[in-house]
Design an enzyme around this catalytic site. Structure first.
Site, mmCIF file in Angstrom:
data_model
loop_
_atom_site.group_PDB
_atom_site.id
_atom_site.type_symbol
_atom_site.label_atom_id
_atom_site.label_comp_id
_atom_site.label_asym_id
_atom_site.label_seq_id
_atom_site.Cartn_x
_atom_site.Cartn_y
_atom_site.Cartn_z
ATOM 1 N N GLY A 97 -130.515 44.936 -41.800
ATOM 2 C CA GLY A 97 -129.150 45.356 -42.066
ATOM 3 C C GLY A 97 -128.383 44.311 -42.849
ATOM 4 O O GLY A 97 -127.538 44.631 -43.685
ATOM 5 N N ASP A 98 -128.684 43.063 -42.594
ATOM 6 C CA ASP A 98 -128.109 41.954 -43.351
ATOM 7 C C ASP A 98 -128.876 41.692 -44.641
ATOM 8 O O ASP A 98 -128.291 41.616 -45.723
ATOM 9 C CB ASP A 98 -128.141 40.679 -42.501
ATOM 10 C CG ASP A 98 -127.074 40.676 -41.421
ATOM 11 O OD1 ASP A 98 -125.929 41.014 -41.732
ATOM 12 O OD2 ASP A 98 -127.398 40.338 -40.274
#
Length: 413
Positions: A172-173
């Protein structure tokens, strides 16, 4: 000459996604200035630490290499002026706070663009910024886990009889950070053609939806929510992990030629005749999977790979100790040594996957100590680092910590 050696980036990001983005820019030669709040990026305090040097941990070292550091308190007028002096000579500002945070200090995009019309201002947020496209969730905080959950990634990950599962690493990052890099480079290309900067933003939620593209089209075509299928693929076979005597092997025999080769290696030539195309194999996947599993399970990983090597896409399921032994990883410079600030020892971090023939990226020096480059940065703040401009074409709330930076950020790992 590195590809981005004429680009200066002011990096206000913390934790993982933003620093990963600016690390990629630094690898490609950009001068990345990490502007840290009083006390620094709190990831500096995240383990593991080296026995000989505890200035910062491996988390910080891995994604902040090749950057310079300066410590600024945005509640201080003097420090805000120092920041603005750096903005005058910058090409890019990158931040990953909630919408409205920079406005609290009078340092929002519009103010910075008045000072430097060529500036690319890149915001990486959980749910985007209303300057591009608004979202009903734009004032909410987000972390890697939240982005994976909302974007459909967790629902698709894990065994069919198990719970939704996050991907082991912070995609997600990291995936958002990669897309943010693309966003920035595209804006710089436009700036170089027109002389005009712009605001760009990349949302974690959007990035996870993009990553989960298969589920989107499956639902549109079938009207059914795709189910978890472990290491298998919902529409391709064989495409799975199989257990050998001493580990796991993945096999991806997707084409008819690969399937025929697999059948030959398994001494099952009749399967190539009985299941000649992909639709046949998918229809009878349960029986075929059991047969492949029995064959792989009767031998070691090495024996399986020796039989398949060169004819069927396959590989060992490796842990990181296996990666350290990999000839490929070493020859492709994907394991690089980085210095420690106060020790003669080095640590190993992941190299850069970006390879270029004429302007090869190169992981830079070790991560910086907090405020290590104050004198050289403020002494050279007025020095321009971008090309001369071309003619211009016609055409939420977050708490602020006592020391001047927000108490939370838009992503974490």
């Amino acid at each position: 000459m590195p590809a981005l050696d004429d680009v200066r980036v002011l990096d206000l990001t913390r934790v993982l996604g933003g620093p990963y983005c600016t690390m990629l820019l630094a690898d490609m030669g950009a001068d990345v200035v990490k502007i840290e709040p009083p006390g620094g990026d709190f990831v500096r305090e995240t383990p593991p630490f080296h026995d000989d040097d505890d200035n910062f941990g491996g988390y910080f070292q891995s994604i902040n290499r090749g950057k310079r550091s300066i410590e600024l308190d945005f509640t201080s007028e003097e420090d805000r002026e120092d920041f603005l002096s750096l903005v005058k000579a910058a090409d890019v500002v990158v931040e990953n706070y909630r919408t409205g945070t920079m406005e609290k200090f009078g340092l929002e995009y519009e103010k910075l663009a008045e000072l430097n019309p060529q500036l690319v201002y890149a915001a990486m947020r959980g749910f985007g910024d209303p300057r591009t496209v608004p979202s009903p969730k734009q004032d909410e905080p987000a972390f890697d886990l939240v982005a994976q959950a909302l974007g459909g990634v967790m629902h698709q990950t894990g065994q069919s009889d198990g719970p939704p599962t996050k991907v082991g690493f912070g995609i997600g990052d990291i995936f958002t950070g990669v897309l943010h890099t693309v966003n920035i480079l595209s804006a710089l290309h436009y700036r170089d053609r027109t002389g005009v900067g712009q605001f760009v933003d990349t949302a974690m939620y959007d990035s996870m939806l993009s990553l989960a593209e298969r589920a989107v089209y499956q639902y549109s075509y079938t009207g059914e929510v795709p189910e978890r299928c472990g290491n298998a693929h919902p529409t391709l076979f064989p495409y799975n992990a199989f257990e050998a005597e001493d580990g796991y092997v993945v096999i991806a025999a997707l084409t008819d030629r690969h399937w025929q080769s697999l059948c030959e290696r398994m001494d099952r030539p009749e399967w190539a005749v009985d299941y000649p195309d992909a639709a046949d194999r998918l229809e009878h996947r349960d029986r075929l999977r059991d047969g492949i599993a029995e064959w792989v399970g009767s031998q070691s990983v090495e024996e399986t790979l020796e039989l398949l090597n060169g004819s069927v896409p396959s590989g060992r399921v490796q842990d990181v100790s296996d990666v350290y032994k990999s000839e490929h990883a070493h020859q492709r410079e994907m394991l690089v040594e980085s210095d420690l600030p106060e020790s003669d020892e080095t640590v190993t971090i992941a190299g850069t996957p970006i390879k270029m023939a004429k302007t090869p990226p190169e992981p830079g020096a070790r991560a910086p100590l907090l405020d290590e480059h104050r004198e050289e940065l403020l002494g050279n703040a007025e020095q321009p680092s971008k090309p001369e401009p071309s003619p211009e074409p016609t055409a939420s709330e977050q708490d602020v910590g006592a020391m001047g930076f927000p108490t939370s950020q838009s992503q974490d790992d």
